[in-house]
Scaffold this motif. Structure first.
Motif, PDB file in Angstrom:
ATOM      1  N   MET A 535      22.542  41.704 -69.873  1.00  0.00           N
ATOM      2  CA  MET A 535      21.633  40.592 -70.146  1.00  0.00           C
ATOM      3  C   MET A 535      22.281  39.249 -69.796  1.00  0.00           C
ATOM      4  SD  MET A 535      18.883  39.190 -70.891  1.00  0.00           S
ATOM      5  CE  MET A 535      18.004  40.729 -71.137  1.00  0.00           C
ATOM      6  N   ALA A 536      23.563  39.059 -70.127  1.00  0.00           N
ATOM      7  CA  ALA A 536      24.257  37.825 -69.759  1.00  0.00           C
ATOM      8  C   ALA A 536      24.317  37.670 -68.246  1.00  0.00           C
ATOM      9  CB  ALA A 536      25.663  37.816 -70.360  1.00  0.00           C
ATOM     10  N   ALA A 537      24.564  38.792 -67.546  1.00  0.00           N
ATOM     11  CA  ALA A 537      24.601  38.750 -66.079  1.00  0.00           C
ATOM     12  C   ALA A 537      23.223  38.436 -65.516  1.00  0.00           C
ATOM     13  CB  ALA A 537      25.111  40.084 -65.532  1.00  0.00           C
ATOM     14  N   MET A 538      22.168  38.989 -66.146  1.00  0.00           N
ATOM     15  CA  MET A 538      20.810  38.721 -65.665  1.00  0.00           C
ATOM     16  C   MET A 538      20.454  37.242 -65.839  1.00  0.00           C
ATOM     17  SD  MET A 538      17.207  40.576 -66.628  1.00  0.00           S
ATOM     18  CE  MET A 538      17.816  42.135 -66.002  1.00  0.00           C
ATOM     19  N   LEU A 539      20.862  36.644 -66.949  1.00  0.00           N
ATOM     20  CA  LEU A 539      20.596  35.216 -67.158  1.00  0.00           C
ATOM     21  C   LEU A 539      21.375  34.366 -66.155  1.00  0.00           C
ATOM     22  CD1 LEU A 539      20.598  35.120 -71.053  1.00  0.00           C
ATOM     23  CD2 LEU A 539      18.634  34.735 -69.553  1.00  0.00           C
ATOM     24  N   ALA A 540      22.609  34.776 -65.832  1.00  0.00           N
ATOM     25  CA  ALA A 540      23.382  34.059 -64.817  1.00  0.00           C
ATOM     26  C   ALA A 540      22.691  34.139 -63.461  1.00  0.00           C
ATOM     27  CB  ALA A 540      24.801  34.620 -64.738  1.00  0.00           C
ATOM     28  N   ALA A 541      22.125  35.320 -63.136  1.00  0.00           N
ATOM     29  CA  ALA A 541      21.407  35.475 -61.869  1.00  0.00           C
ATOM     30  C   ALA A 541      20.082  34.714 -61.895  1.00  0.00           C
ATOM     31  CB  ALA A 541      21.164  36.956 -61.584  1.00  0.00           C
ATOM     32  N   TRP A 542      19.417  34.704 -63.049  1.00  0.00           N
ATOM     33  CA  TRP A 542      18.105  34.045 -63.158  1.00  0.00           C
ATOM     34  C   TRP A 542      18.220  32.540 -62.995  1.00  0.00           C
ATOM     35  CZ3 TRP A 542      13.255  35.421 -62.823  1.00  0.00           C
ATOM     36  CH2 TRP A 542      12.261  34.570 -63.300  1.00  0.00           C
ATOM     37  N   PHE A 543      19.228  31.941 -63.614  1.00  0.00           N
ATOM     38  CA  PHE A 543      19.420  30.501 -63.518  1.00  0.00           C
ATOM     39  C   PHE A 543      20.351  30.175 -62.344  1.00  0.00           C
ATOM     40  CE2 PHE A 543      18.105  30.959 -67.945  1.00  0.00           C
ATOM     41  CZ  PHE A 543      17.120  29.980 -68.018  1.00  0.00           C
ATOM     42  N   SER A 544      19.982  30.672 -61.184  1.00  0.00           N
ATOM     43  CA  SER A 544      20.765  30.435 -59.978  1.00  0.00           C
ATOM     44  C   SER A 544      19.844  30.496 -58.778  1.00  0.00           C
ATOM     45  CB  SER A 544      21.880  31.484 -59.835  1.00  0.00           C
ATOM     46  OG  SER A 544      21.341  32.721 -59.398  1.00  0.00           O
ATOM     47  N   LYS A 545      20.411  30.270 -57.611  1.00  0.00           N
ATOM     48  CA  LYS A 545      19.645  30.338 -56.369  1.00  0.00           C
ATOM     49  C   LYS A 545      19.301  31.773 -56.004  1.00  0.00           C
ATOM     50  CE  LYS A 545      19.558  27.838 -51.991  1.00  0.00           C
ATOM     51  NZ  LYS A 545      20.330  26.959 -51.080  1.00  0.00           N
ATOM     52  N   GLY A 546      19.929  32.739 -56.660  1.00  0.00           N
ATOM     53  CA  GLY A 546      19.654  34.144 -56.378  1.00  0.00           C
ATOM     54  C   GLY A 546      18.541  34.722 -57.227  1.00  0.00           C
ATOM     55  N   LEU A 589      11.168  40.286 -68.276  1.00  0.00           N
ATOM     56  CA  LEU A 589      12.133  40.439 -69.359  1.00  0.00           C
ATOM     57  C   LEU A 589      12.739  39.089 -69.736  1.00  0.00           C
ATOM     58  CD1 LEU A 589      13.779  42.174 -71.272  1.00  0.00           C
ATOM     59  CD2 LEU A 589      15.382  42.630 -69.398  1.00  0.00           C
ATOM     60  N   VAL A 590      13.155  38.305 -68.734  1.00  0.00           N
ATOM     61  CA  VAL A 590      13.756  37.006 -69.012  1.00  0.00           C
ATOM     62  C   VAL A 590      12.740  36.077 -69.665  1.00  0.00           C
ATOM     63  CG1 VAL A 590      14.813  34.965 -67.984  1.00  0.00           C
ATOM     64  CG2 VAL A 590      15.436  37.228 -67.151  1.00  0.00           C
ATOM     65  N   GLU A 591      11.521  36.038 -69.140  1.00  0.00           N
ATOM     66  CA  GLU A 591      10.504  35.160 -69.706  1.00  0.00           C
ATOM     67  C   GLU A 591      10.145  35.550 -71.134  1.00  0.00           C
ATOM     68  OE1 GLU A 591       7.350  35.351 -66.896  1.00  0.00           O
ATOM     69  OE2 GLU A 591       8.417  34.150 -65.389  1.00  0.00           O
ATOM     70  N   GLU A 592      10.160  36.859 -71.433  1.00  0.00           N
ATOM     71  CA  GLU A 592       9.881  37.313 -72.794  1.00  0.00           C
ATOM     72  C   GLU A 592      10.984  36.863 -73.746  1.00  0.00           C
ATOM     73  OE1 GLU A 592       8.200  38.948 -76.086  1.00  0.00           O
ATOM     74  OE2 GLU A 592       7.286  38.616 -74.115  1.00  0.00           O
ATOM     75  N   ILE A 593      12.231  36.934 -73.308  1.00  0.00           N
ATOM     76  CA  ILE A 593      13.347  36.495 -74.146  1.00  0.00           C
ATOM     77  C   ILE A 593      13.282  34.987 -74.383  1.00  0.00           C
ATOM     78  CG2 ILE A 593      15.859  36.173 -74.148  1.00  0.00           C
ATOM     79  CD1 ILE A 593      16.084  38.919 -72.879  1.00  0.00           C
TER      80      ILE A 593
END
Length: 599
Positions: A535-546, A589-593
């Motif tokens: 989940m921490a890795a997904m948030l790092a990817a979500w708040f990035s250019k990727g 998933l990210v938007e739900e969190i």
């Protein structure tokens, strides 16, 4: 609105309506009956025209379904009234079942009304119209929510007190009619009190929308009620015959009728639906569109309306709230992009400085046999080849030699300076590219911290009359509880620096997307689990250019393995050792969190 309906009803989306065009034969440019339906001349041209524009999917039938959901607001009390943007208003309504958040959008391309599951970013400064609504409608009781016939007009009646404590019966007319979308407040006498978009008579001679004018509903051509017995003329489009039907819904109705569905069955499917079937920004409705070649995303109606145009609206809000930051960062980035090639060209030229020392040596060695002119041809001592040396006729051979020596020493000294300037230029370019990415996903508080950073670097002048913060306050980092751990996300350089170098413990895990500009993410957990790490890795990817990519590589390590680069800008670090995890960002998933965090 009448003029708009007439303009839209002149064509149908034949790509979505197989009924209009036979499978065996297409009648392009000819008015011939095909399977009982008359195809207008120029059908191919009209089909292309519709594909290029925005389909009028939010029609009267969809608003009818929305109105049924909004009936729960009756009896509710209006609380806070806020701006989301210049053309978006948020009403907090306290009902018997709890707090409801009603979002009213009257933008020309994204106009709609829906109940939001969580509060979007609020515009800090209320507009004049919001101040007017607060004065007259705050603490008012909603007595009824209805639709004006099958038109795209939502009528909300409110009982509110004036300044003297007298009860007044006020009405809010929400007109969802494309570029004519508007929100109009009318008193008990039918006189317009104010409107979000005032329309004087010189802009629209048919209809005056201005305080003091009498409110009148837009004129509508007579059409059949879709809920009753319907008589269809197959030679005319349904948009000209049935109230509330858009070209998109008409095409779907004609296709289903051709396949044997009765009108009563089709109408029942519309009445029974509480879902939104979303294909793209131009094709969505409350029933599936059988003519589409792709599978729709299916949402509950209110959730779907909230998701529509969300990214486009976020960009629009960002431009309104901190457009000057976006322009400043873009200008500085372009400046560095233009500067870097020039510095690199100067460096390449400076590397050839030994040539000018050789010119000086040769001129001094052969000066006795040379005459002043535009050039001198002398023999190189080492190679024996002739060398042509450009000369300045104004100076003697000795002076030309000394000028070449001076140029040699100057270019030799400039090598170190140019290399340093190139390093700084590349660093600044990365810095502004990163800041540009941060501005795409930041909140208002994040943007104010970016403004503070730009002002401290003297890239942006402080606004006149702006309040300066006293002392150093904690940055507005994103804090997300997850499975017994806490994940912190920094969305600008100040937050990243504070998270990594001040807040984080040495044993915490630090995450950053690899190969992209992105956020610093800190996972605080005594015993990190695989789910917490992912989940921490997904948030790092979500708040990035990727964000839009798949299998995004994310590096992670303990904070103790990080080192701040001396003399670098905020947020720049190096890692001694690290591991890499590959993650697929999941928007839902990210938007739900994030939604659960705001509730």
């Amino acid at each position: 609105m009448a003029g708009q309906v007439q303009r839209l009803s002149g064509y149908k989306d034949f790509s979505l309506c197989p009924l209009a065009l036979s499978k065996e034969k297409r009648y392009a440019g000819k008015a011939q009956p095909v399977l009982g339906i008359r195809v207008p001349a120029g059908a191919d041209k009209n089909r292309k025209k519709l594909k290029g524009g925005i389909c009028m999917a939010l029609d009267g039938i969809m608003l009818r379904s929305v109105t049924r959901h909004l009936k729960d607001l009756e009896g509710g009390r209006i609380g806070k009234i806020q701006n989301l943007s210049d053309e978006e208003i948020l009403l907090h309504i306290h009902t018997k079942t709890g707090l409801k958040r009603l979002v009213i959008n009257v933008h020309s391309n994204t106009n709609r009304v829906y109940l939001a599951a969580f509060v979007p970013e609020i515009q800090p400064e209320p507009s004049g119209f919001v101040m007017f609504l607060r004065k007259h409608f705050s603490q008012g009781i909603i007595t009824s929510v209805s639709q004006a016939g099958y038109d795209r007009i939502l009528v909300t009646k409110v009982q509110a007190m004036n300044e003297l404590g007298d009860l007044r019966q006020l009405t809010l007319y929400l007109e969802l009619m494309g570029k004519y979308a508007n929100l109009i407040a009318v008193n008990e006498e039918g006189v317009i009190m104010d409107a979000l978009k005032r329309i004087p008579v010189f802009e629209n001679s048919r209809r005056l929308i201005h305080p003091g004018a009498r409110y009148e509903l837009p004129s509508q051509p007579e059409k059949q009620d879709p809920s009753g017995p319907v008589s269809i003329d197959e030679s005319r489009p349904l948009t000209d015959q049935i109230s509330g039907f858009s070209p998109l819904l008409s095409g779907e109705a004609e296709r289903r009728l051709h396949e044997g569905t009765t009108w009563e069955e089709f109408w029942h499917s519309l009445e029974a639906s509480d879902k939104l079937y979303w294909y793209d920004d131009r094709h969505f409705h409350i029933i599936p569109l059988s003519g589409m070649n792709t599978e729709p995303r299916v949402y509950d109606l209110m959730e779907g309306l909230g998701q529509l145009y969300r990214q486009r609206e976020e960009k629009s809000r960002h431009k309104e709230q901190f457009g000057d930051l976006i322009r400043t960062v873009e200008k500085e980035k372009k400046k560095q992009q233009k500067k870097l090639p020039r510095l690199q060209a100067s460096l390449e030229a400076a590397k050839d400085h030994d040539k000018y020392r050789e010119y000086g040596d040769l001129l001094f060695a052969w000066q006795g046999s040379l005459k002043q002119g535009k050039q001198a041809v002398v023999q190189d001592f080492e190679t024996g080849e002739d060398v042509t040396i450009p000369l300045n006729e104004k100076f003697s051979i000795r002076d030309n030699a000394n000028r070449y020596y001076a140029k040699y020493h100057k270019m030799k000294r400039s090598l170190d300076a140019l290399q340093e300037q190139i390093r700084i230029c590349k660093e600044d370019l990365v810095y502004f590219e990163q800041m540009e990415e941060q501005l795409k996903h930041c909140s208002y508080e994040d943007a104010q911290e970016i403004r503070q950073e730009l002002e401290s670097g003297r890239w942006l002048l402080p606004k006149k009359g702006a309040r300066r913060r006293k002392g150093k306050s904690r940055p507005h980092v994103l804090e997300i509880p997850y499975e017994g751990a806490v994940i912190f996300v920094g969305r600008n350089n100040l937050q990243n620096s504070w998270l990594t170098h001040k807040m984080a413990r040495r044993s915490d895990l630090w995450f950053h997307v690899k190969g992209y500009h992105g956020s610093h993410v800190i996972l605080q957990s005594d015993q990190p689990t695989e789910g917490q790490i992912r989940m921490a890795a997904m948030l790092a990817a979500w708040f990035s250019k990727g964000r839009e990519s798949s299998s995004v590589p994310v590096d992670y390590t303990q904070v103790s393995q990080l080192k701040k680069v001396p003399g670098s800008k905020a947020g720049f670090v190096t890692m001694k050792s690290y591991r890499t995890i590959y993650i697929d960002p999941d928007p839902r998933l990210v938007e739900e969190i994030l939604r659960r965090r705001k509730q």
